[in-house]
Scaffold this motif. Sequence first.
Motif, short mmCIF file in Angstrom:
data_model
loop_
_atom_site.label_atom_id
_atom_site.label_comp_id
_atom_site.label_asym_id
_atom_site.label_seq_id
_atom_site.Cartn_x
_atom_site.Cartn_y
_atom_site.Cartn_z
N LYS A 278 0.86 -1.18 0.00
CA LYS A 278 0.00 0.00 0.00
C LYS A 278 0.90 1.24 0.00
N ARG A 279 0.37 2.34 -0.58
CA ARG A 279 1.17 3.55 -0.73
C ARG A 279 1.69 4.07 0.61
N ARG A 280 0.80 4.11 1.63
CA ARG A 280 1.20 4.73 2.90
C ARG A 280 2.34 3.94 3.56
N ILE A 281 2.44 2.65 3.24
CA ILE A 281 3.54 1.85 3.79
C ILE A 281 4.79 2.04 2.93
N MET A 282 4.60 1.91 1.62
CA MET A 282 5.76 1.99 0.71
C MET A 282 6.46 3.33 0.82
N GLU A 283 5.71 4.37 1.11
CA GLU A 283 6.35 5.68 1.17
C GLU A 283 7.26 5.84 2.39
N GLN A 284 7.29 4.79 3.24
CA GLN A 284 8.22 4.83 4.37
C GLN A 284 9.64 4.44 3.95
N TRP A 285 9.79 3.91 2.74
CA TRP A 285 11.16 3.65 2.24
C TRP A 285 11.85 5.01 2.13
N LYS A 286 12.99 5.12 2.75
CA LYS A 286 13.74 6.38 2.57
C LYS A 286 14.45 6.29 1.21
N ARG A 287 14.27 7.32 0.42
CA ARG A 287 14.87 7.29 -0.92
C ARG A 287 16.39 7.13 -0.83
N GLY A 288 16.95 6.30 -1.72
CA GLY A 288 18.40 6.16 -1.77
C GLY A 288 18.94 5.06 -0.87
N ALA A 289 18.11 4.49 -0.01
CA ALA A 289 18.63 3.52 0.95
C ALA A 289 18.74 2.11 0.38
N HIS A 290 18.16 1.84 -0.77
CA HIS A 290 18.08 0.44 -1.22
C HIS A 290 18.46 0.34 -2.69
N GLY A 291 19.69 0.69 -3.01
CA GLY A 291 20.15 0.68 -4.41
C GLY A 291 20.07 -0.72 -5.00
N ASN A 292 20.00 -0.79 -6.32
CA ASN A 292 19.73 -2.07 -6.94
C ASN A 292 20.06 -1.95 -8.43
N THR A 293 21.24 -2.47 -8.81
CA THR A 293 21.70 -2.28 -10.20
C THR A 293 20.73 -2.87 -11.22
N TYR A 294 20.20 -4.05 -10.92
CA TYR A 294 19.38 -4.74 -11.93
C TYR A 294 17.88 -4.65 -11.71
N GLY A 295 17.44 -4.01 -10.63
CA GLY A 295 15.99 -3.94 -10.37
C GLY A 295 15.28 -3.29 -11.55
N GLY A 296 14.27 -3.97 -12.08
CA GLY A 296 13.55 -3.43 -13.24
C GLY A 296 14.31 -3.64 -14.54
N ASN A 297 15.21 -4.61 -14.55
CA ASN A 297 16.00 -4.89 -15.76
C ASN A 297 15.09 -5.05 -16.99
N PRO A 298 15.48 -4.43 -18.11
CA PRO A 298 14.59 -4.44 -19.28
C PRO A 298 14.23 -5.84 -19.81
N LEU A 299 15.16 -6.78 -19.77
CA LEU A 299 14.84 -8.12 -20.28
C LEU A 299 13.86 -8.84 -19.34
N SER A 300 14.15 -8.71 -18.01
CA SER A 300 13.25 -9.36 -17.05
C SER A 300 11.85 -8.73 -17.12
N CYS A 301 11.81 -7.40 -17.28
CA CYS A 301 10.50 -6.74 -17.36
C CYS A 301 9.75 -7.16 -18.61
N ALA A 302 10.47 -7.32 -19.72
CA ALA A 302 9.80 -7.74 -20.96
C ALA A 302 9.19 -9.13 -20.75
N ALA A 303 9.97 -10.02 -20.10
CA ALA A 303 9.46 -11.37 -19.85
C ALA A 303 8.24 -11.31 -18.92
N ALA A 304 8.32 -10.47 -17.88
CA ALA A 304 7.23 -10.40 -16.90
C ALA A 304 5.97 -9.80 -17.53
N ASN A 305 6.13 -8.77 -18.34
CA ASN A 305 4.95 -8.17 -18.97
C ASN A 305 4.25 -9.17 -19.90
N ALA A 306 5.06 -9.90 -20.66
CA ALA A 306 4.48 -10.90 -21.56
C ALA A 306 3.80 -12.00 -20.75
#
Length: 423
Positions: A278-306
């Motif tokens: 839920k938004r009110r929970i997710m917005e408790q993530w402090k920006r910048g605290a959870h870096g992630n080189t491959y999160g949302g990778n284009p190939l994985s996203c293409a596979a997931a969308n399909a």
Amino acid sequence: MAKQSEVLFQRAQEVIPGGVNSPVRAFRGVGGAPLFIEMGQGSRIFDADNLQYIDCVGSWGPMILGHGHRYVVEAVKKAATRGFSFGAPTAAEIDLAEMIIQAVPSMEMVRLVNSGTEATMSALRLARAATGRKKILKFEGGYHGHVDSLLVKAGSGGATFNVPDSAGVPEEVTALTLIARYNDLEDVRSQMSDEVAAIIVEPVAGNMGCIPPAEGFLAGLRAICDEHGILLIFDEVQCGVGRTGRMFAAEHEGVAPDIMTLAKGLGSGLPIGAMVAKRRIMEQWKRGAHGNTYGGNPLSCAAANATLDLVNSSMAANAAAVGTHFASRLRELAHEFPCIGDVRGRGLMLGIELIGPEPERVPARDLAQKVIERAFHNGLLLLTCGLSTVRFMPPLNVTAAQVDEAVGLLRTSLSEALSLVGK
Ligand code: PMP
């Protein structure tokens, strides 16, 4: 002449600890070398020796559309020609987040990561951040990935209270993890306090033995969480994305979590995970605290969308229909074989629990291993879960005829296993 899989295993053991990159791949119960796979096609896979198998393992869950589904392959190919990774956002990530939220109306925001482990790890951190509390409660035998604090009673073994299941996990970390019995609301209630940040639970407990929630269990957890200001996390890494015949397994119970984790089937075999909240929970993530080189990778996203396109349109319904057929065929087998003590699960996440032949000369666990071993030799890939459950996770587009073929091989394997253990 040595089999190719044996030759490859020899090589692998020189450079990879235990010769495999995940212990379950060793197929230890089967004896000899693990299978080295050459390719997969639909619901079948072919090994390095060109032997073929009906695949009811599906890479331990992700291959929900079978191997090499054309629609997914084309989507990934198209994305690959544009580039593998940019370290900058792409529209495919938004498409995916929107599709997930559309499928779970109680959720509002999505954080993409690379695996189920990362999704559950992130969910715990988010829950702790949002509540300012430290403890979490999980269920005995529930596996949620190799997150330090969740590696307590995470398998089926006899670990003692709060003792980590793995070397390298400090007891100080697992001391913050409470453990309750699945389907036992009283046990949960007795451990509640204002120190508990979250309860994490699978809406169908996979590794525990393919156990569906008792009627009212998830609703009871929801009520306990609401009463104590605790966040409810549904781990749908294994049971989500159509596997149980609904888009998400919790839909069978009509209960909404505060945070949900996805992975496995989401990417049809490409590494991706999602933490959804839920938004009110997710917005408790402090920006910048959870870096992630491959999160949302284009190939994985293409596979997931399909994948989500297909699961939404027809696959979940097929999983429900063929799952019912599969379960009834397994119940028929249970009439033939008294060693099948229970047939359970939902949709195409099914298990048969074996009971040891009388008198107790053979523990049920050994019988389950023998069945898996014989099935393997007969061209059917299966896996165990819990203490002595044989699990079936074929692709969601499997046909009734393929299920019948698998059940035929299972019947032969059960007979052979029983005669080998002297029954
Ligand atoms: N949660 C559940 C319910 C799982 O079954 C698994 C994997 N078996 C995980 C989390 C961890 O996922 P991964 O292996 O992608 O890290």
